[in-house]
Design an enzyme around this catalytic site. Structure first.
Site, PDB file in Angstrom:
ATOM      1  N   GLU A 111       2.865  14.876  -7.517  1.00  0.00           N
ATOM      2  CA  GLU A 111       1.910  15.408  -6.552  1.00  0.00           C
ATOM      3  C   GLU A 111       0.630  15.867  -7.245  1.00  0.00           C
ATOM      4  OE1 GLU A 111       0.225  16.807  -2.920  1.00  0.00           O
ATOM      5  OE2 GLU A 111       1.599  15.207  -3.509  1.00  0.00           O
ATOM      6  N   HIS A 161       9.305   6.569 -23.146  1.00  0.00           N
ATOM      7  CA  HIS A 161       9.647   5.185 -22.812  1.00  0.00           C
ATOM      8  C   HIS A 161       8.426   4.396 -22.347  1.00  0.00           C
ATOM      9  CE1 HIS A 161      13.895   5.933 -23.368  1.00  0.00           C
ATOM     10  NE2 HIS A 161      13.796   7.013 -22.589  1.00  0.00           N
ATOM     11  N   ARG A 212     -10.892  11.373   9.691  1.00  0.00           N
ATOM     12  CA  ARG A 212     -10.084  10.198   9.999  1.00  0.00           C
ATOM     13  C   ARG A 212     -10.782   8.897   9.615  1.00  0.00           C
ATOM     14  NH1 ARG A 212      -5.869  11.217  13.944  1.00  0.00           N
ATOM     15  NH2 ARG A 212      -5.810   8.973  14.241  1.00  0.00           N
ATOM     16  N   LYS A 259      -7.306  10.509   6.744  1.00  0.00           N
ATOM     17  CA  LYS A 259      -6.259  11.520   6.848  1.00  0.00           C
ATOM     18  C   LYS A 259      -4.967  10.987   7.449  1.00  0.00           C
ATOM     19  CE  LYS A 259      -4.594  15.693   6.635  1.00  0.00           C
ATOM     20  NZ  LYS A 259      -4.227  16.226   5.327  1.00  0.00           N
ATOM     21  N   TRP A 280     -12.852   3.850   9.709  1.00  0.00           N
ATOM     22  CA  TRP A 280     -12.337   3.563   8.358  1.00  0.00           C
ATOM     23  C   TRP A 280     -11.955   2.093   8.384  1.00  0.00           C
ATOM     24  CZ3 TRP A 280      -7.762   1.852   6.128  1.00  0.00           C
ATOM     25  CH2 TRP A 280      -7.597   2.088   4.764  1.00  0.00           C
ATOM     26  N   ASN A 312      -8.898   1.974  17.513  1.00  0.00           N
ATOM     27  CA  ASN A 312      -8.185   2.408  16.310  1.00  0.00           C
ATOM     28  C   ASN A 312      -6.920   1.572  16.233  1.00  0.00           C
ATOM     29  OD1 ASN A 312      -7.019   3.756  14.163  1.00  0.00           O
ATOM     30  ND2 ASN A 312      -6.449   5.568  15.353  1.00  0.00           N
ATOM     31  N   GLY A 313      -6.699   0.891  15.120  1.00  0.00           N
ATOM     32  CA  GLY A 313      -5.504   0.067  14.983  1.00  0.00           C
ATOM     33  C   GLY A 313      -5.852  -1.308  14.451  1.00  0.00           C
ATOM     34  N   LYS A 359      -3.091  14.349  -6.414  1.00  0.00           N
ATOM     35  CA  LYS A 359      -4.228  15.164  -5.999  1.00  0.00           C
ATOM     36  C   LYS A 359      -5.453  14.857  -6.855  1.00  0.00           C
ATOM     37  CE  LYS A 359      -3.264  16.359  -2.644  1.00  0.00           C
ATOM     38  NZ  LYS A 359      -2.039  15.716  -2.467  1.00  0.00           N
ATOM     39  N   GLU A 395      -6.862  11.226  -6.030  1.00  0.00           N
ATOM     40  CA  GLU A 395      -7.457  10.940  -4.733  1.00  0.00           C
ATOM     41  C   GLU A 395      -8.759  11.684  -4.477  1.00  0.00           C
ATOM     42  OE1 GLU A 395      -4.633  11.698  -1.619  1.00  0.00           O
ATOM     43  OE2 GLU A 395      -4.160  13.700  -2.319  1.00  0.00           O
ATOM     44  N   CYS A 445      -9.136   5.463  12.486  1.00  0.00           N
ATOM     45  CA  CYS A 445     -10.448   5.767  13.029  1.00  0.00           C
ATOM     46  C   CYS A 445     -10.346   6.982  13.934  1.00  0.00           C
ATOM     47  CB  CYS A 445     -10.993   4.588  13.825  1.00  0.00           C
ATOM     48  SG  CYS A 445     -11.008   3.035  12.888  1.00  0.00           S
TER      49      CYS A 445
END
Length: 611
Positions: free
Chosen positions: A484, A507, A27, A606, A74, A100-101, A488, A491, A2
């Protein structure tokens, strides 16, 4: 995860808090809220983005209110809605708290408080904490500061909190344990932020709170104590960046701006470290521990997400140049599997923010077992930077877009420098080191050349924006780039994508390939090139649509791939710094064309400061 912002001073608090919340929205953006205080509390909160909070604010709501706290959420406990939005208040409505937490023992506390008559409106762990403060304040007959301090001693878990009360209307109380908080020091005014972004437009002077510390802010100053009530002297630090670095600067999105900042970010990561004339690397942050690093029997790298991908590139670099065995671990799994760590091991932790909860926990676990812990992060003064034995800043500048871009290339650059420094202390010759860093010196310019391919990536995105699935394949140094590239796309565009070593395709993933499947090959001219060509043939024979990221001057690839994007030539270990750029741009443009929120993708935030 948050965003927290607070203000106490002589200005109206609301405009400062709203501006801060907009800067913190990366955030968390499930809901947002404000608590303003003169002689009584005024609470405004709303599901959705900060703009939706603004739309419900009544005329004249902020007049004369020069103290307040704000929050953008969030969700972790309780669905995103108006009730679960912060700030939360107690039964009487005279205490407001943002958090936050995660309070891990909130259920037990909630049960006991409900037995004592407390009534809860929502499902969040935060609401339990504000009721606990009320209960202790009433029961003990203490002041606000003591009530908060005693309450925090009762909770288990992580927190960054701000609390205000109309019973003591001229102070803000802030505390942290595992979730970052800092104080901005102005001229007769003070700010609080979960990072520097809401503060930097008002002051560059900041005080970083450490775990287990609590600050009391008034208009006359601030004090910092531990939650055991021991006063802590704190130094004032100067922020290394200004307001222009957290603005979009003419770009449509922060992500695109940060993709185009990569040449500068890579250069800044090298500046003062790669001594090109001498063919040497000097890393002041690890100098005191260089002998211990040189003698390491094993290096373990812990990271999450994009940083984990850069760690994989780092594994290859360190093993090739320094001949030290390297293992790469997901930080989120590391401490939970009782890892075997020896005294002569070195553990490297990588985090853009320096606050990633899982990575910080891995660092603490490694330290507790006697290993030397080296941190690689971007944010000066972050928890990882302060708690590790030594470290290297990437100096990439603020990264606001949730999907990391310049963090990856800056981290790979730093890992390359570290590999050379370790190699020179062991078996790497001066000539080999000089050749490597001379090639590294050319990378920023070559990234500029790669960015010039942007119009080609726009055309490619137009063709594939409606694809349901993507496969990304690479070998050697470019296998992590395949991972990566897939991350990208997933997300920010919400298209399912997977990254694999190219040889592993047969495979399992080969079963997915048909005429609707775009397959991105990173087909650089290196020792594995003939094998990648064979893998391309396997896809072609099954009618897959082949997109190749190839080396400039490679004409053979044109006969095999339907689409070719060519990047400048460089040595194999440095190719990830170039090949990742087209994949970032492809993901970006597809996401824009699909009308996705590029900078704030759904369900993501983030800086992941919860486990």
């Amino acid at each position: 995860m948050c965003g927290i912002v607070g203000y106490i001073g002589s200005q109206e608090a609301s405009p400062i808090l709203l501006e801060g919340l907009k800067r913190l929205e990366y955030r968390g953006y499930d809901s947002a809220g404000l608590a303003l205080l003169n002689h009584q509390l005024s609470i405004y909160k709303q599901k959705g983005k900060v703009s939706e909070l603004e739309s419900i604010l009544p005329n004249g709501y902020s007049a004369g209110k020069t103290l307040g706290i704000g929050h953008t959420r969030w969700a972790t406990h309780g669905e995103p809605n108006d009730v679960n939005a912060h700030p939360h208040t107690n039964t009487k409505g005279d205490i407001a708290l943002i958090h936050n937490g995660i309070i891990e023992n909130y259920n037990a506390i909630r049960t006991e408080l409900a037995r004592k008559g407390h009534v809860f409106k929502g499902q969040t762990d935060t609401e339990v904490l504000v009721h606990l403060i009320e209960e202790i304040w009433n029961e003990v007959g203490c002041d606000f500061e003591t009530a908060v301090r005693l309450s925090l001693k009762e909770v288990e878990g992580t927190y960054g909190i701000c609390a205000i009360s109309s019973r003591e209307p001229d102070k803000i109380i802030a505390a942290r344990n595992g979730s970052p908080l800092l104080i901005g020091v102005g001229d007769g005014e003070y700010f609080i932020g979960s990072d520097a972004s809401p503060i930097v437009s008002h002051t560059r002077k900041v005080v970083y709170l450490s775990d287990g510390e609590m600050a009391v802010l008034t208009r006359d100053g601030y004090t910092v104590k531990t939650i055991d009530n021991i006063e802590m002297p704190k130094q004032i630090d100067e922020l290394a960046f200004g307001i222009s670095e957290i603005e979009k600067g003419g770009f449509d999105h922060f992500m695109l701006k940060e993709i185009f900042e990569q040449p500068e970010a890579i250069l800044n990561s090298m500046r003062g470290r790669a001594v090109f004339a001498e063919g040497a690397v000097k890393l002041g942050g690890i100098l005191q521990h260089l002998s211990q690093l040189r003698e390491a029997k094993r290096i373990i790298i812990c990271a999450c997400g994009t940083s984990w991908h850069s760690a994989l590139v780092g594994e290859y670099l360190i093993e090739e140049l320094a001949k030290i065995p390297v293992e790469v671990e997901y930080a989120s799994e590391f401490r939970y599997r009782n890892p075997i760590i020896h005294k002569d091991d070195v553990v490297i932790v990588i985090s853009q923010s320096g606050e990633t909860a899982d990575t910080l926990a891995a660092a603490r676990e490694a330290k507790s077992r006697g290993a030397l812990v080296l941190g690689i992060c971007n944010v000066v003064g972050s928890t990882i930077a302060r708690e590790t034995d030594c470290g290297i800043y990437t100096h990439a500048g603020p990264e606001i877009g949730v999907a990391s871009t310049k963090a990856f290339t800056a981290q790979v650059t730093v890992l390359a420098l570290l590999a050379v420094a370790l190699g020179r202390s062991r078996t790497l010759s001066h000539a080999e080191a000089k050749f490597f860093i001379d090639e590294l010196r050319l990378i920023p310019e070559k990234v500029e050349q790669t960015l010039a391919l942007n119009p080609d990536l726009v055309k490619l995105a137009e063709i594939f924006k409606d694809a349901k699935n993507f496969l990304y394949l690479g070998r050697g140094y470019n296998f992590p780039v395949a991972l990566e590239g897939a991350l990208k796309l997933k997300e920010i565009s919400y298209i399912h994508a997977e990254g694999y070593p190219a040889a592993e395709m047969k495979h399992g993933p080969i079963a997915l390939i048909d005429q609707n499947m775009p397959v991105v090959f990173i087909a650089i001219k290196d020792q594995s090139y003939p094998k990648v060509i064979s893998n391309i043939e396997e896809v072609r024979s099954r009618k897959g649509r082949v997109i190749a990221i190839a080396t400039e001057g490679d004409d053979e690839i044109q006969k095999l791939a339907e689409f070719v994007i060519r990047v400048p030539n460089t040595i194999g270990p440095l190719t990830p710094l170039l090949t990742v750029v087209p994949l970032q741009l492809l993901a970006y443009h597809i996401a824009v064309m699909r009308e996705c929120n590029v900078d704030q993708p759904r369900n993501l935030a983030k800086s992941v400061t919860v486990e």
